[in-house]
Design a protein around this motif. Structure first.
Motif, PDB file in Angstrom:
ATOM      1  N   GLY A   1       0.825  -1.213   0.034  1.00 13.23           N
ATOM      2  CA  GLY A   1      -0.067  -0.060   0.114  1.00 13.23           C
ATOM      3  C   GLY A   1       0.818   1.125  -0.001  1.00 13.23           C
ATOM      4  N   GLN A   2       1.818   1.272   0.858  1.00 14.22           N
ATOM      5  CA  GLN A   2       2.775   2.250   0.761  1.00 14.22           C
ATOM      6  C   GLN A   2       3.472   2.742  -0.706  1.00 14.22           C
ATOM      7  N   ASP A   3       3.888   1.455  -1.143  1.00 14.18           N
ATOM      8  CA  ASP A   3       4.482   1.579  -2.625  1.00 14.18           C
ATOM      9  C   ASP A   3       3.391   2.198  -3.518  1.00 14.18           C
ATOM     10  N   ARG A   4       2.300   1.629  -3.297  1.00 12.36           N
ATOM     11  CA  ARG A   4       1.098   2.447  -4.393  1.00 12.36           C
ATOM     12  C   ARG A   4       0.909   3.807  -4.095  1.00 12.36           C
ATOM     13  N   LEU A   5       0.916   4.123  -2.840  1.00 10.77           N
ATOM     14  CA  LEU A   5       0.724   5.616  -2.577  1.00 10.77           C
ATOM     15  C   LEU A   5       1.824   6.256  -2.940  1.00 10.77           C
ATOM     16  N   LEU A   6       2.990   5.944  -3.045  1.00  9.96           N
ATOM     17  CA  LEU A   6       4.330   6.655  -3.049  1.00  9.96           C
ATOM     18  C   LEU A   6       4.311   6.838  -4.790  1.00  9.96           C
ATOM     19  N   SER A   7       3.869   5.831  -5.603  1.00  9.13           N
ATOM     20  CA  SER A   7       3.857   5.654  -6.924  1.00  9.13           C
ATOM     21  C   SER A   7       2.598   6.617  -7.504  1.00  9.13           C
ATOM     22  N   ALA A   8       1.611   6.838  -6.782  1.00  5.60           N
ATOM     23  CA  ALA A   8       0.609   7.593  -7.243  1.00  5.60           C
ATOM     24  C   ALA A   8       0.422   9.052  -6.652  1.00  5.60           C
ATOM     25  N   LEU A   9       1.702   9.148  -5.949  1.00  6.50           N
ATOM     26  CA  LEU A   9       1.763  10.858  -5.341  1.00  6.50           C
ATOM     27  C   LEU A   9       2.027  11.634  -6.298  1.00  6.50           C
ATOM     28  N   PRO A  10       2.932  11.405  -7.271  1.00  2.79           N
ATOM     29  CA  PRO A  10       3.065  12.511  -8.549  1.00  2.79           C
ATOM     30  C   PRO A  10       1.884  12.794  -9.057  1.00  2.79           C
ATOM     31  N   LEU A  11       1.109  11.942  -9.523  1.00  2.27           N
ATOM     32  CA  LEU A  11      -0.352  12.089 -10.207  1.00  2.27           C
ATOM     33  C   LEU A  11      -1.165  13.067  -9.153  1.00  2.27           C
ATOM     34  N   MET A  12      -1.145  12.657  -7.878  1.00  2.00           N
ATOM     35  CA  MET A  12      -1.939  13.549  -6.985  1.00  2.00           C
ATOM     36  C   MET A  12      -1.705  14.744  -6.672  1.00  2.00           C
ATOM     37  N   LEU A  13      -0.390  15.227  -6.974  1.00  2.00           N
ATOM     38  CA  LEU A  13       0.250  16.620  -6.593  1.00  2.00           C
ATOM     39  C   LEU A  13      -0.600  17.644  -7.360  1.00  2.00           C
ATOM     40  N   PRO A  14      -1.040  17.753  -8.590  1.00  2.00           N
ATOM     41  CA  PRO A  14      -1.750  18.809  -9.229  1.00  2.00           C
ATOM     42  C   PRO A  14      -3.206  18.920  -8.322  1.00  2.00           C
ATOM     43  N   ALA A  15      -3.983  17.775  -8.177  1.00  2.00           N
ATOM     44  CA  ALA A  15      -4.916  18.090  -7.393  1.00  2.00           C
ATOM     45  C   ALA A  15      -5.032  18.536  -5.881  1.00  2.00           C
ATOM     46  N   LEU A  16      -3.819  18.095  -5.321  1.00  2.15           N
ATOM     47  CA  LEU A  16      -3.551  18.588  -4.030  1.00  2.15           C
ATOM     48  C   LEU A  16      -2.990  20.108  -4.069  1.00  2.15           C
ATOM     49  N   ALA A  17      -2.346  20.461  -4.952  1.00  7.27           N
ATOM     50  CA  ALA A  17      -2.032  21.939  -5.139  1.00  7.27           C
ATOM     51  C   ALA A  17      -3.187  22.782  -5.326  1.00  7.27           C
ATOM     52  N   VAL A  18      -4.130  22.261  -6.252  1.00 14.33           N
ATOM     53  CA  VAL A  18      -5.477  23.048  -6.468  1.00 14.33           C
ATOM     54  C   VAL A  18      -6.240  22.999  -5.202  1.00 14.33           C
ATOM     55  N   TYR A  19      -6.150  21.973  -4.293  1.00 12.80           N
ATOM     56  CA  TYR A  19      -6.970  21.887  -3.307  1.00 12.80           C
ATOM     57  C   TYR A  19      -6.458  22.766  -2.149  1.00 12.80           C
ATOM     58  N   ALA A  20      -5.082  22.971  -2.066  1.00 14.85           N
ATOM     59  CA  ALA A  20      -4.533  23.744  -1.266  1.00 14.85           C
ATOM     60  C   ALA A  20      -4.723  25.305  -1.630  1.00 14.85           C
ATOM     61  N   VAL A  21      -4.592  25.578  -2.734  1.00 15.42           N
ATOM     62  CA  VAL A  21      -4.732  27.050  -3.185  1.00 15.42           C
ATOM     63  C   VAL A  21      -6.056  27.600  -3.051  1.00 15.42           C
ATOM     64  N   PHE A  22      -7.197  26.789  -3.390  1.00 11.48           N
ATOM     65  CA  PHE A  22      -8.388  27.163  -3.637  1.00 11.48           C
ATOM     66  C   PHE A  22      -9.386  26.923  -2.376  1.00 11.48           C
ATOM     67  N   THR A  23      -8.904  25.898  -1.511  1.00  9.71           N
ATOM     68  CA  THR A  23      -9.647  25.638  -0.321  1.00  9.71           C
ATOM     69  C   THR A  23      -9.199  25.961   0.983  1.00  9.71           C
ATOM     70  N   LEU A  24      -7.735  25.341   1.278  1.00  5.78           N
ATOM     71  CA  LEU A  24      -7.116  25.546   2.355  1.00  5.78           C
ATOM     72  C   LEU A  24      -6.458  26.873   2.517  1.00  5.78           C
ATOM     73  N   ALA A  25      -5.988  27.618   1.665  1.00  5.36           N
ATOM     74  CA  ALA A  25      -5.529  28.894   1.703  1.00  5.36           C
ATOM     75  C   ALA A  25      -6.565  29.908   2.040  1.00  5.36           C
TER      76      ALA A  25
ATOM     77  N   ILE B   1      -9.544  29.298   3.624  1.00  6.74           N
ATOM     78  CA  ILE B   1      -9.838  29.083   4.958  1.00  6.74           C
ATOM     79  C   ILE B   1      -8.618  29.657   6.187  1.00  6.74           C
ATOM     80  N   ALA B   2      -7.418  29.475   5.529  1.00  7.73           N
ATOM     81  CA  ALA B   2      -6.413  30.295   6.561  1.00  7.73           C
ATOM     82  C   ALA B   2      -6.516  31.648   6.563  1.00  7.73           C
ATOM     83  N   LEU B   3      -6.709  32.186   5.141  1.00  7.54           N
ATOM     84  CA  LEU B   3      -7.060  33.803   5.213  1.00  7.54           C
ATOM     85  C   LEU B   3      -8.166  34.246   5.936  1.00  7.54           C
ATOM     86  N   THR B   4      -9.293  33.747   5.643  1.00  4.55           N
ATOM     87  CA  THR B   4     -10.451  33.723   6.500  1.00  4.55           C
ATOM     88  C   THR B   4     -10.092  33.669   8.273  1.00  4.55           C
ATOM     89  N   LEU B   5      -9.406  32.844   8.727  1.00  4.74           N
ATOM     90  CA  LEU B   5      -9.239  32.878  10.125  1.00  4.74           C
ATOM     91  C   LEU B   5      -8.409  33.893  10.337  1.00  4.74           C
TER      92      LEU B   5
END
Length: 317
Positions: A29-53, A55-59
């Motif tokens: 499972g860890q191997d699969r997660l590490l192999s999928a991580l490069p594919l998840m990075l764009p989605a994680l970046a979009v989530y961080a910019v348009f959702t997490l940021a 929320i942090a700014l509002t706080l």
């Protein structure tokens, strides 16, 4: 040392031992997660910019005296939270928000369930009715607000004119000017736009109920009401949970119809938390207090959703 368990004997008469092997799921499972991580990075970046940021700014804004385009906001601690606690309009809009949720659950979900029960098992005309009742959901809430504002017009509106034509002139009202009616009147317009989606979800749930249950109920001589209580509604329990959760979230997001039809009036009698946030942020330029109400609304939505799902899970046991 604990001996290994045995099962049967081998061809030489020796007891065959069961060998327990560790499943390679964790490392794999860890191997699969590490192999999928490069594919998840764009989605994680979009989530961080348009959702997490945001929320942090509002706080951060909730602890500052940010106003207008002033970029040198100062840290004021819990001052904005204290102002929110002593602002009567905050409590008034919070009460209206709960009442708005109740109206939405009764009107939109109730109407969706009633129509699903009425047309869900039709064979020939089901496409026509489903399409006709779903059409309002395709109209934007802003347009719905304009349509219903004209329907409620006290002079030429369809509702008051219809009452007068039927000889019920004493039923005519100022639907959007009466402080006791305005929130309900606006919610009718919002629920009219949303009930079609709930109806389709309930119809999908009805189609998954085992028809043999109805046949068994018929053999037992159950009435239509008994079949509704003991077969249909329990069969819709899972769909009901999803629909009510969706309705709660949609209700808390109520904004467009109120903004278009009344702008929170008259005298804040239709003011919701969402419309008050807009008024504070874009009219009064009081970003600190608006940020506090955004956090309050988010906490409220999370708490209501968790409480409802726990209540449903407890009932299902």
């Amino acid at each position: 040392m604990t001996p290994l368990p045995t099962i049967g004997k081998d061809t030489d008469g020796h007891a065959a031992r069961v060998v327990h092997r560790r499943r390679p799921g964790g490392a794999a499972g860890q191997d699969r997660l590490l192999s999928a991580l490069p594919l998840m990075l764009p989605a994680l970046a979009v989530y961080a910019v348009f959702t997490l940021a945001p929320i942090a700014l509002t706080l951060w804004l909730s602890f500052t005296d940010s106003r207008g385009l002033n970029t040198s906001a100062s840290f004021v601690g819990l001052d904005n939270y204290r102002r929110a606690a002593f602002d009567p309009i905050v409590w008034q809009s919070l009460g209206h928000t709960f009442l708005w949720l109740l109206y939405h659950l009764v009107l939109a979900v109730g109407l969706g369930l009633g129509l699903a029960l009425a047309i869900g098992r039709l064979r020939r005309t089901h496409v026509f009715f489903r399409t006709a009742f779903f059409l309002p959901h395709l109209v934007s809430l802003a347009v719905v607000g304009v349509i219903w504002a004209n329907i409620y017009d006290p002079f030429y509106g369809l509702l008051n004119t219809g009452f007068e034509q039927m000889g019920l002139g004493n039923w005519t009202q100022g639907w959007l000017s009466d402080p006791l009616l305005v929130l309900f009147s606006v919610n009718v317009a919002s629920s009219w736009q949303g009930f079609g989606l709930y109806m389709l979800l309930f119809i999908a749930g009805l189609q998954n109920i085992d028809h043999s249950l109805y046949e068994a109920a018929d053999i037992d001589g159950a009435t239509a009401f008994q079949k509704l209580i003991y077969v249909t509604l329990p069969g819709l329990a899972e769909v009901m949970t999803f629909v009510v959760s969706l309705a709660l979230i949609n209700g808390l997001k109520g904004f467009a119809t109120v903004f278009v039809m009344t702008d929170g009036g008259p005298f804040y009698q239709s003011e919701l938390i969402t419309t008050y946030i807009y008024r504070l942020a874009f009219s009064a330029q009081d970003h600190g207090l608006a940020a506090v109400l955004c956090i309050l609304l988010s906490v409220l939505a999370i708490a209501i959703t968790i409480a409802f799902n726990r209540w449903r899970a407890r009932l299902a046991r």
